[in-house]
Design a protein around this motif. Structure first.
Motif, PDB file in Angstrom:
ATOM      1  N   HIS A 278      42.927  44.525  38.608  1.00 18.49           N
ATOM      2  CA  HIS A 278      42.652  44.915  39.993  1.00 18.49           C
ATOM      3  C   HIS A 278      41.611  43.999  40.620  1.00 18.49           C
ATOM      4  O   HIS A 278      41.265  44.178  41.791  1.00 18.49           O
ATOM      5  N   SER A 279      41.109  43.042  39.891  1.00 23.96           N
ATOM      6  CA  SER A 279      39.960  42.244  40.312  1.00 23.96           C
ATOM      7  C   SER A 279      40.253  41.373  41.534  1.00 23.96           C
ATOM      8  O   SER A 279      41.315  40.755  41.624  1.00 23.96           O
ATOM      9  N   PRO A 280      39.270  41.255  42.465  1.00 22.87           N
ATOM     10  CA  PRO A 280      39.396  40.316  43.578  1.00 22.87           C
ATOM     11  C   PRO A 280      38.936  38.910  43.212  1.00 22.87           C
ATOM     12  O   PRO A 280      39.065  37.990  44.027  1.00 22.87           O
ATOM     13  N   LEU A 281      38.410  38.721  42.013  1.00 17.31           N
ATOM     14  CA  LEU A 281      37.862  37.414  41.651  1.00 17.31           C
ATOM     15  C   LEU A 281      38.913  36.306  41.618  1.00 17.31           C
ATOM     16  O   LEU A 281      38.621  35.172  42.032  1.00 17.31           O
ATOM     17  N   PRO A 282      40.151  36.547  41.145  1.00 20.35           N
ATOM     18  CA  PRO A 282      41.136  35.456  41.159  1.00 20.35           C
ATOM     19  C   PRO A 282      41.428  34.912  42.554  1.00 20.35           C
ATOM     20  O   PRO A 282      41.520  33.696  42.744  1.00 20.35           O
ATOM     21  N   VAL A 283      41.567  35.793  43.545  1.00 16.67           N
ATOM     22  CA  VAL A 283      41.867  35.288  44.888  1.00 16.67           C
ATOM     23  C   VAL A 283      40.648  34.586  45.479  1.00 16.67           C
ATOM     24  O   VAL A 283      40.780  33.597  46.206  1.00 16.67           O
ATOM     25  N   ARG A 284      39.461  35.049  45.160  1.00 16.27           N
ATOM     26  CA  ARG A 284      38.263  34.352  45.638  1.00 16.27           C
ATOM     27  C   ARG A 284      38.203  32.947  45.053  1.00 16.27           C
ATOM     28  O   ARG A 284      37.867  31.984  45.768  1.00 16.27           O
ATOM     29  N   LEU A 285      38.535  32.824  43.774  1.00 13.92           N
ATOM     30  CA  LEU A 285      38.552  31.516  43.126  1.00 13.92           C
ATOM     31  C   LEU A 285      39.592  30.617  43.787  1.00 13.92           C
ATOM     32  O   LEU A 285      39.315  29.441  44.089  1.00 13.92           O
ATOM     33  N   ALA A 286      40.788  31.146  44.015  1.00 11.59           N
ATOM     34  CA  ALA A 286      41.865  30.348  44.609  1.00 11.59           C
ATOM     35  C   ALA A 286      41.501  29.900  46.021  1.00 11.59           C
ATOM     36  O   ALA A 286      41.705  28.728  46.385  1.00 11.59           O
ATOM     37  N   LEU A 287      40.960  30.783  46.818  1.00  4.64           N
ATOM     38  CA  LEU A 287      40.614  30.434  48.197  1.00  4.64           C
ATOM     39  C   LEU A 287      39.461  29.444  48.248  1.00  4.64           C
ATOM     40  O   LEU A 287      39.461  28.518  49.078  1.00  4.64           O
TER      41      LEU A 287
ATOM     42  N   PRO B 299      45.597  29.369  53.432  1.00 10.20           N
ATOM     43  CA  PRO B 299      46.761  30.206  53.752  1.00 10.20           C
ATOM     44  C   PRO B 299      46.631  30.884  55.110  1.00 10.20           C
ATOM     45  O   PRO B 299      45.562  31.376  55.484  1.00 10.20           O
ATOM     46  N   GLY B 300      47.748  30.918  55.836  1.00 11.40           N
ATOM     47  CA  GLY B 300      47.813  31.735  57.038  1.00 11.40           C
ATOM     48  C   GLY B 300      48.124  33.172  56.694  1.00 11.40           C
ATOM     49  O   GLY B 300      47.910  34.075  57.499  1.00 11.40           O
ATOM     50  N   LEU B 301      48.626  33.379  55.465  1.00 11.37           N
ATOM     51  CA  LEU B 301      48.991  34.715  55.011  1.00 11.37           C
ATOM     52  C   LEU B 301      48.862  34.769  53.495  1.00 11.37           C
ATOM     53  O   LEU B 301      49.318  33.859  52.802  1.00 11.37           O
ATOM     54  N   VAL B 302      48.239  35.840  52.997  1.00 10.78           N
ATOM     55  CA  VAL B 302      48.165  36.114  51.556  1.00 10.78           C
ATOM     56  C   VAL B 302      49.020  37.339  51.279  1.00 10.78           C
ATOM     57  O   VAL B 302      48.894  38.367  51.958  1.00 10.78           O
ATOM     58  N   ILE B 303      49.893  37.229  50.295  1.00 12.02           N
ATOM     59  CA  ILE B 303      50.795  38.316  49.928  1.00 12.02           C
ATOM     60  C   ILE B 303      50.516  38.688  48.475  1.00 12.02           C
ATOM     61  O   ILE B 303      50.482  37.812  47.601  1.00 12.02           O
ATOM     62  N   GLY B 304      50.324  39.973  48.216  1.00 10.41           N
ATOM     63  CA  GLY B 304      50.048  40.380  46.844  1.00 10.41           C
ATOM     64  C   GLY B 304      49.732  41.855  46.761  1.00 10.41           C
ATOM     65  O   GLY B 304      50.199  42.663  47.560  1.00 10.41           O
ATOM     66  N   ASP B 305      48.925  42.192  45.782  1.00 12.52           N
ATOM     67  CA  ASP B 305      48.547  43.582  45.555  1.00 12.52           C
ATOM     68  C   ASP B 305      47.101  43.624  45.058  1.00 12.52           C
ATOM     69  O   ASP B 305      46.462  42.582  44.872  1.00 12.52           O
ATOM     70  N   HIS B 306      46.601  44.830  44.889  1.00 10.15           N
ATOM     71  CA  HIS B 306      45.270  45.031  44.317  1.00 10.15           C
ATOM     72  C   HIS B 306      44.223  44.103  44.937  1.00 10.15           C
ATOM     73  O   HIS B 306      44.092  44.009  46.151  1.00 10.15           O
ATOM     74  N   GLY B 307      43.463  43.420  44.067  1.00  4.97           N
ATOM     75  CA  GLY B 307      42.390  42.555  44.541  1.00  4.97           C
ATOM     76  C   GLY B 307      42.847  41.346  45.307  1.00  4.97           C
ATOM     77  O   GLY B 307      42.064  40.762  46.070  1.00  4.97           O
TER      78      GLY B 307
ATOM     79  N   ARG C  57      35.104  49.057  40.757  1.00  5.00           N
ATOM     80  CA  ARG C  57      36.396  49.068  40.065  1.00  5.00           C
ATOM     81  C   ARG C  57      37.504  49.583  40.969  1.00  5.00           C
ATOM     82  O   ARG C  57      38.687  49.258  40.754  1.00  5.00           O
ATOM     83  N   VAL C  58      37.140  50.376  41.975  1.00  9.74           N
ATOM     84  CA  VAL C  58      38.125  50.961  42.882  1.00  9.74           C
ATOM     85  C   VAL C  58      38.065  50.305  44.263  1.00  9.74           C
ATOM     86  O   VAL C  58      39.061  50.251  44.975  1.00  9.74           O
ATOM     87  N   LEU C  59      36.922  49.741  44.629  1.00 10.94           N
ATOM     88  CA  LEU C  59      36.828  49.011  45.896  1.00 10.94           C
ATOM     89  C   LEU C  59      37.677  47.746  45.862  1.00 10.94           C
ATOM     90  O   LEU C  59      38.189  47.302  46.894  1.00 10.94           O
ATOM     91  N   ILE C  60      37.809  47.122  44.708  1.00  8.49           N
ATOM     92  CA  ILE C  60      38.608  45.919  44.433  1.00  8.49           C
ATOM     93  C   ILE C  60      38.523  44.853  45.528  1.00  8.49           C
ATOM     94  O   ILE C  60      39.530  44.257  45.918  1.00  8.49           O
ATOM     95  N   GLY C  61      37.300  44.633  46.009  1.00 10.75           N
ATOM     96  CA  GLY C  61      37.092  43.541  46.951  1.00 10.75           C
ATOM     97  C   GLY C  61      36.803  43.965  48.373  1.00 10.75           C
ATOM     98  O   GLY C  61      36.331  43.158  49.170  1.00 10.75           O
ATOM     99  N   ILE C  62      37.085  45.208  48.718  1.00  9.27           N
ATOM    100  CA  ILE C  62      36.809  45.713  50.063  1.00  9.27           C
ATOM    101  C   ILE C  62      35.371  46.248  50.121  1.00  9.27           C
ATOM    102  O   ILE C  62      34.949  46.991  49.229  1.00  9.27           O
ATOM    103  N   ASP C  63      34.639  45.876  51.161  1.00  8.23           N
ATOM    104  CA  ASP C  63      33.309  46.423  51.427  1.00  8.23           C
ATOM    105  C   ASP C  63      33.445  47.331  52.651  1.00  8.23           C
ATOM    106  O   ASP C  63      33.423  46.848  53.784  1.00  8.23           O
ATOM    107  N   PRO C  64      33.615  48.639  52.454  1.00  3.87           N
ATOM    108  CA  PRO C  64      33.920  49.526  53.589  1.00  3.87           C
ATOM    109  C   PRO C  64      32.822  49.507  54.649  1.00  3.87           C
ATOM    110  O   PRO C  64      31.635  49.475  54.340  1.00  3.87           O
TER     111      PRO C  64
END
Length: 271
Positions: free
Chosen positions: A181-190, A201-209, A40-47
């Motif tokens: 905060h979910s990263p799932l929408p951008v994964r779906l779009a990409l 995209p050469g660049l993604v602009i946004g927030d959270h996930g 819920r707090v990683l929001i798509g990042i795998d440290p």
């Protein structure tokens, strides 16, 4: 062009920087959950490394200006406006480079109630400069875990900016959408863009996930983040997020307009 001094004063006056609305308790809770690798707090990042809460406090003190004292456990958080200004300049410089190169861009937000207008201004300017503003997976469904359990949302675009809406909750084409905060929408779009044969995209602009999910997949990504969103700053520290602008992401939508004017002017994208 809005001067740096005027923008600094606006940041503090509007609560975008300086003393912000986000509580120290909320931020420390996020750091603790991130250290425990709570998705819920990683929001798509795998440290890549183990981040202890103390490490995150030190990182956020350097990148945001919050207190570096672990014993400071209550009250309002603080963002150094000088760090916000420096990050806005870097954000604007990357935006200008994308426009000059004619890069395809993808914009998306999990904070449509607050930040949609900011991103729409960027999308309009990039489109006018000749960049393809991508809208992959329009209308597709995505299941997102919420505090009420798993809920289906639809991916929609408002003037080139992606957001999600619960089905039937709001009429398509209206604004705003759901907070996530979910990263799932951008994964779906990409994934949809790749399945269609591009462009990507050469660049993604946004927030959270949107930033963390894209950065984790190897796409250059940048955007704003609050003091309780350590994932973007960890992504930047580990080289998967390009630019993070520290600011309060939950003030009135109108307060972000001067920021949009400032970065577009610096990027030579004012219309």
């Amino acid at each position: 062009m809005l001067s740096t001094g005027a923008l600094r004063a606006h940041l503090v006056r509007a609560g975008l920087a300086g003393v912000v609305g986000t509580s120290r308790e909320d931020s420390l809770r996020s750091y603790r959950l991130f250290a425990a690798r709570d998705p819920r707090v990683l929001i798509g990042i795998d440290p890549e490394r183990d981040w202890r809460q103390r490490d995150l406090i030190e990182l956020m003190a350097r990148r945001c200006g919050v207190s570096a004292d672990p014993a400071h456990t209550f009250g309002h958080d603080v963002i150094d406006p000088e760090l916000t200004l420096a990050a806005l300049d870097a954000f604007a410089d990357r935006l200008g480079a994308a426009a000059r190169r004619g890069e395809p861009v993808l914009l998306g937000t999990g904070h449509p109630h607050r930040l949609l207008g900011f991103y729409v201004a960027l999308a309009d300017a990039l489109s006018a400069a000749g960049c393809a503003v991508l809208t992959p997976a329009q209308g597709r469904c995505v299941d997102i875990t919420t505090r009420f359990g798993l809920r289906t949302h639809n991916l929609e675009y408002v003037r080139g900016v992606a957001l999600v809406r619960p089905p039937g909750g709001e009429r398509t084409g209206c604004e705003p959408g759901a907070h996530t905060h979910s990263p799932l929408p951008v994964r779906l779009a990409l994934a949809a863009a790749a399945d269609a044969g591009g462009p990507l995209p050469g660049l993604v602009i946004g927030d959270h996930g949107w930033v963390c999910g894209a950065g984790q997949l190897g796409f250059e990504a940048m955007g704003p983040a609050d003091t309780n969103d350590p994932a973007l700053f960890v992504g930047q520290a580990e080289g998967r997020v390009s630019v993070v602008v520290p600011l309060d992401d939950a003030v009135r939508p109108a307060y972000y307009r001067p920021l949009a004017r400032y970065v577009l002017n610096r990027a030579c994208l004012s219309q």
